[in-house]
Enzyme design. Structure first.
Site, PDB file in Angstrom:
ATOM      1  N   TRP A  54      25.657  50.278  44.432  1.00 50.61           N
ATOM      2  CA  TRP A  54      25.759  49.322  45.547  1.00 50.61           C
ATOM      3  C   TRP A  54      26.213  49.976  46.845  1.00 50.61           C
ATOM      4  O   TRP A  54      26.373  49.295  47.864  1.00 50.61           O
ATOM      5  CB  TRP A  54      26.672  48.156  45.145  1.00 50.61           C
ATOM      6  N   LYS A  55      26.498  51.272  46.807  1.00 50.35           N
ATOM      7  CA  LYS A  55      26.856  52.012  48.031  1.00 50.35           C
ATOM      8  C   LYS A  55      27.929  51.245  48.812  1.00 50.35           C
ATOM      9  O   LYS A  55      28.848  50.708  48.216  1.00 50.35           O
ATOM     10  CB  LYS A  55      25.593  52.282  48.855  1.00 50.35           C
ATOM     11  N   GLU A 104      23.605  61.146  49.648  1.00 47.90           N
ATOM     12  CA  GLU A 104      24.332  60.712  50.852  1.00 47.90           C
ATOM     13  C   GLU A 104      25.655  61.455  50.983  1.00 47.90           C
ATOM     14  O   GLU A 104      26.118  61.729  52.086  1.00 47.90           O
ATOM     15  CB  GLU A 104      24.518  59.185  50.814  1.00 47.90           C
ATOM     16  N   GLY A 163      15.884  55.078  49.745  1.00 51.55           N
ATOM     17  CA  GLY A 163      16.011  54.069  50.795  1.00 51.55           C
ATOM     18  C   GLY A 163      14.851  54.037  51.770  1.00 51.55           C
ATOM     19  O   GLY A 163      14.923  53.395  52.814  1.00 51.55           O
ATOM     20  N   GLY A 185      19.308  51.798  44.325  1.00 54.42           N
ATOM     21  CA  GLY A 185      20.144  51.386  45.451  1.00 54.42           C
ATOM     22  C   GLY A 185      19.722  50.014  45.947  1.00 54.42           C
ATOM     23  O   GLY A 185      20.123  48.983  45.414  1.00 54.42           O
ATOM     24  N   GLY A 186      18.870  49.999  46.957  1.00 53.75           N
ATOM     25  CA  GLY A 186      18.495  48.759  47.651  1.00 53.75           C
ATOM     26  C   GLY A 186      18.102  47.615  46.720  1.00 53.75           C
ATOM     27  O   GLY A 186      18.585  46.481  46.874  1.00 53.75           O
TER      28      GLY A 186
HETATM   29  P1  PGA Z   1      17.255  53.392  46.772  1.00 55.19           P
HETATM   30  O1  PGA Z   1      18.543  54.320  46.521  1.00 55.19           O
HETATM   31  O2  PGA Z   1      16.922  52.732  45.460  1.00 55.19           O
HETATM   32  O3  PGA Z   1      17.682  52.402  47.830  1.00 55.19           O
HETATM   33  O4  PGA Z   1      16.152  54.288  47.229  1.00 55.19           O
HETATM   34  C1  PGA Z   1      18.661  55.079  45.357  1.00 55.19           C
HETATM   35  C2  PGA Z   1      19.974  55.817  45.342  1.00 55.19           C
HETATM   36  O5  PGA Z   1      20.454  56.229  46.414  1.00 55.19           O
HETATM   37  O6  PGA Z   1      20.591  56.024  44.284  1.00 55.19           O
END
Ligand code: PGA
Length: 252
Positions: free
Chosen positions: A9-10, A99, A176, A236-237
């Site tokens: 979920w960052k 990241e 992302g 992620g997203g």
């Molecule tokens: P994403 O991110 O699914 O939004 O591309 C994946 C991740 O950073 O683990």
């Protein structure tokens, strides 16, 4: 081996937003979760305890941290230790997410310290690796992966329990961006990661899970999850909403 379906979920969600999403996720896929899958939810630190409450009582729903510092405790303002993650119920932690490498400047050496220390202190660790687009265009994918794996795994006990060490292949250009790696690219990279794991850990390297990450969505998850050497996904997203992530978790 169980496929590990992870939601990263960052820097999203307050405690209650995280609780609600996790609770909805359990409701949507708890009973339907195939025997061979585990779900890992990785919220921000502030929401760990509350998210854990929503997952409680579902042994195949696990909690993970996004990061930690490789020291027991001390004067490391802003950092968090493995013991603190274990204390709030984490089983897993990420190390070397792109990241952290490319936005926050984490080096291969620091990632390696984290992987070894996290494992030593009782967490299971997901080591994230992956090339940038310029590196792919220059034909350097394997070279980049080899360096990240060599340095990332350098301090790991060769007798580590293979269930506790996961590698996530996440091409930076696919994170992302909506641009997912093609099946061929994923199969090639995962085969290479497998080969390197076997080189480092012998037969145990075949039992370590390799996740794919980078723009995984409900409509491409089924294809990706069945590719050779794909033992889960790191999302992620598309993991931020329970309805979307549950379709990925259950994709078949
Ligand atoms: P994403 O991110 O699914 O939004 O591309 C994946 C991740 O950073 O683990």
């Amino acid at each position: 081996m169980k496929k590990l379906m992870a939601a990263n979920w960052k820097m999203h969600k307050t405690t209650e937003e995280a609780f609600d999403t996790a609770e909805e996720l359990v409701a949507l896929c708890g009973a339907a979760l195939p025997e061979d899958r585990e779900v890992l939810v990785i919220p921000p630190f502030t929401a760990l305890r509350r998210t854990g409450q929503a997952l409680a009582g579902n042994p195949r729903f696990l909690l993970g941290g996004q990061n930690f510092y490789p020291e027991e405790q001390g004067a490391f303002t802003g950092e968090i230790s493995p013991a603190m993650l274990l204390d709030v119920g984490c089983a897993f932690v990420l190390a070397g997410h792109s990241e952290r490498r490319h936005v926050l400047g984490e080096t291969d050496e620091m990632v390696g310290r984290k992987v070894a220390f996290g494992l030593e202190r009782g967490l299971s660790v997901i080591l994230c690796v992956g090339e940038r687009i310029d590196e792919r265009r220059a034909g350097q994918v394997e070279q980049v992966l080899r360096t990240q794996l060599d340095k990332g795994l350098a301090g790991v006990d060769r007798g580590v329990d293979p269930e506790r060490l996961v590698v996530a292949y996440e091409p930076v250009w696919a994170i992302g961006t909506g641009e997912v790696a093609g099946p061929q690219e994923i199969v090639q990279a995962h085969a290479f990661v497998r080969q390197e794991l076997v080189r480092a850990f012998g037969e145990a390297g075949r039992e370590m899970r390799i996740q794919y990450g980078g723009s995984v969505k409900p409509d491409n998850a089924a294809e990706i999850i069945h590719l050779d050497n794909v033992d889960g996904v790191l999302v992620g997203g598309a993991s931020l909403r329970a309805d979307s992530f549950s379709r990925i978790v259950l994709a078949d």
